[in-house]
Write a protein that holds these residues in place. Structure first.
Motif: not given
Length: 470
Positions: A88, A91, A95-96, A123, A346-348, A350, A372, A381
């Motif tokens: 990712r 990331n 998730y960061r 993302c 993921t993660p946009s 969510q 978020e 992001y």
């Protein structure tokens, strides 16, 4: 297009990664994979996708397995086939955003342990978030593939895809993948998209889609006719539904044509026979929900990935607001527009989905804004394809100045600090990276590993039964 050189289609097999991630929440164990590797290695796949994505987290969290050990075992078994992973961007698999030194070290160790092809995506399709990983893969002599998250919207014209493909080629990537995570690419649009990409770049083009909306096999056929180089498929027991089209079906479709991949159907049948009992067992235990095996046309109606739909249902249930389901589906495109029209992956996905639920349940848009959502609207992001709605942005972050640089430029190197923090658990260099991505989950795994070695944990015997929460 008439001058297009016809050639056999290459196939990437996803059964060891995306297929079981999509259908059984990434719960296939290394033990289940190893006995069939020898046969899979004889098929003639372009590559086998077997690592990255959610496999890393799930291995540590649910299966009590070391993901690095899985990779080494797979590499030892696949002597003729390239191994591929999903990454990712900045990331990594977490998730960061991580500092560049962590990204570079993760890429280096992935390749050292057996990965040949790294598929890297962001993302938001912000290619600044891909640069560090692409450079690191190039430095290590691996194949750096950049995946573009496919989505629909005013901004996503053929010119958009052509321009971004050219930029990716200039960045030094070795190939491009169109990553259609929600099954939104319909057959004739695939013809237009692949034709346009072939005009704008010399890089090989791979297509990845999901069967969620029911069109994926037809989309592959049109893409192959338009000159796509590689497609992603899954062995039939773990194909269709929210997974990929079936490997055997695609191989048979092009048998005897100029696109024939030359696979042996008898060998494929033996491989399918191996995976079928695993699928049947997952159905029997409830790990495989029959709902994810069908077609969900709402994906095309609302442009929402299948996983995001099920997430919405559970969020609304928790708030006793199931009757608001269709209101939320209508709100999602509005929130997405306010948030700069990002792809929903993921993660946009969510972030947008949760904010849409809050907007509807609260009865007032943006009365409550998640942390978020605030992070996305403050540029943490990266850059979206369209500007944010300025009123919504002001409501979320006030007069705070939004980030306009590459977000990772603001991060200090963090590898040394992480290594010091987890020193007591380190048994191999790779443990530092496991901890960097998932500190709590990795620590629990390290404790379990130590207990197994010392045989002092009386609960160790039933750990496997905990590995499959329904």
């Amino acid at each position: 297009m008439a001058d297009q050189i016809k050639k056999p289609i290459k196939i990437t097999e996803t059964v060891l990664r995306d297929a079981h991630q999509s259908l059984i929440a990434t719960r296939m164990t290394t033990e289940q994979m190893l006995p069939i590797i020898d046969k899979m290695d004889k098929v003639g796949y372009h590559s086998v996708e077997c690592w990255g994505g959610a496999t890393f987290d799930a291995s540590l969290r649910f299966l009590k397995e070391d993901p690095w050990e899985r990779l080494r075992k797979l590499k030892a078994g696949f002597k003729n086939t390239k191994l591929q992973m999903l990454f990712r961007g900045q990331n990594i698999l977490g998730y960061r955003h991580y500092a560049d030194d962590v990204v570079e070290y993760f890429v280096q160790k992935s390749i050292a342990n057996g990965i040949d092809i790294i598929r890297i995506f962001d993302c938001l399709n912000d290619i600044r978030n891909l640069e560090t990983a692409v450079k690191a893969a190039n430095k290590e002599g691996a194949h750096a593939q950049v995946a573009l998250s496919y989505t629909l919207g005013d901004a996503y014209t053929l010119d958009y895809w052509k321009n971004i493909a050219k930029n990716i080629e200039d960045m030094g990537a070795n190939s491009i993948c169109i990553k259609d995570m929600a099954g939104l690419l319909v057959p004739f649009e695939a013809t237009r998209l692949i034709t346009a990409l072939k005009e704008s770049t010399n890089l090989p083009i791979q297509l990845h889609t999901h069967y969620t909306s029911g069109v994926a096999s037809m989309t592959y056929m049109k893409a192959i006719e338009a000159g796509v180089d590689v497609i992603d498929t899954a062995m039939s027991p773990f194909a269709l539904g929210t997974s990929q089209p079936a490997t055997e079906v695609m191989a048979e479709t092009f048998k005897g044509t100029e696109y024939d991949p030359g696979f042996d159907q008898n060998l494929l049948a033996e491989i399918a026979d191996y995976f079928r009992p695993i699928q049947e067992d997952a159905l029997a235990t409830g790990l495989l929900n029959p709902k994810v095996m069908g077609v969900n046309i709402k994906t095309l109606l609302y442009q929402v990935p299948g996983g995001m739909l099920s997430n919405l249902v559970s969020q609304l249930k928790e708030q006793h607001a199931e009757d608001k389901y269709y209101d939320v589906l209508k709100e999602i495109p509005r929130v997405r527009k306010d948030f700069g029209e990002p792809p929903l992956v993921t993660p946009s996905s969510q972030i947008v989905g949760t904010q849409a639920v809050l907007n509807v349940v609260a009865g007032e848009r943006y009365k409550m804004i998640t942390k978020e959502s605030k992070a996305l609207l403050s540029g943490e992001y990266g850059q979206t394809v369209k500007p944010f709605n300025p009123e919504v942005q002001k409501k979320a972050i006030g007069d705070k100045k939004a980030i306009t640089c590459r977000p990772a430029d603001l991060l200090e190197p963090e590898l040394d600090k992480i290594e010091k923090e987890m020193a007591q658990w380190k048994e191999q260099d790779e443990d530092v990276l496991s901890y960097a991505l998932f500190p709590q989950v990795a620590t629990e795994f390290f404790k379990y590993r130590a207990a197994q070695k010392n045989k002092i944990d009386p609960t160790a015997a039933d750990e496997k039964s905990k590995a499959y929460p329904v």
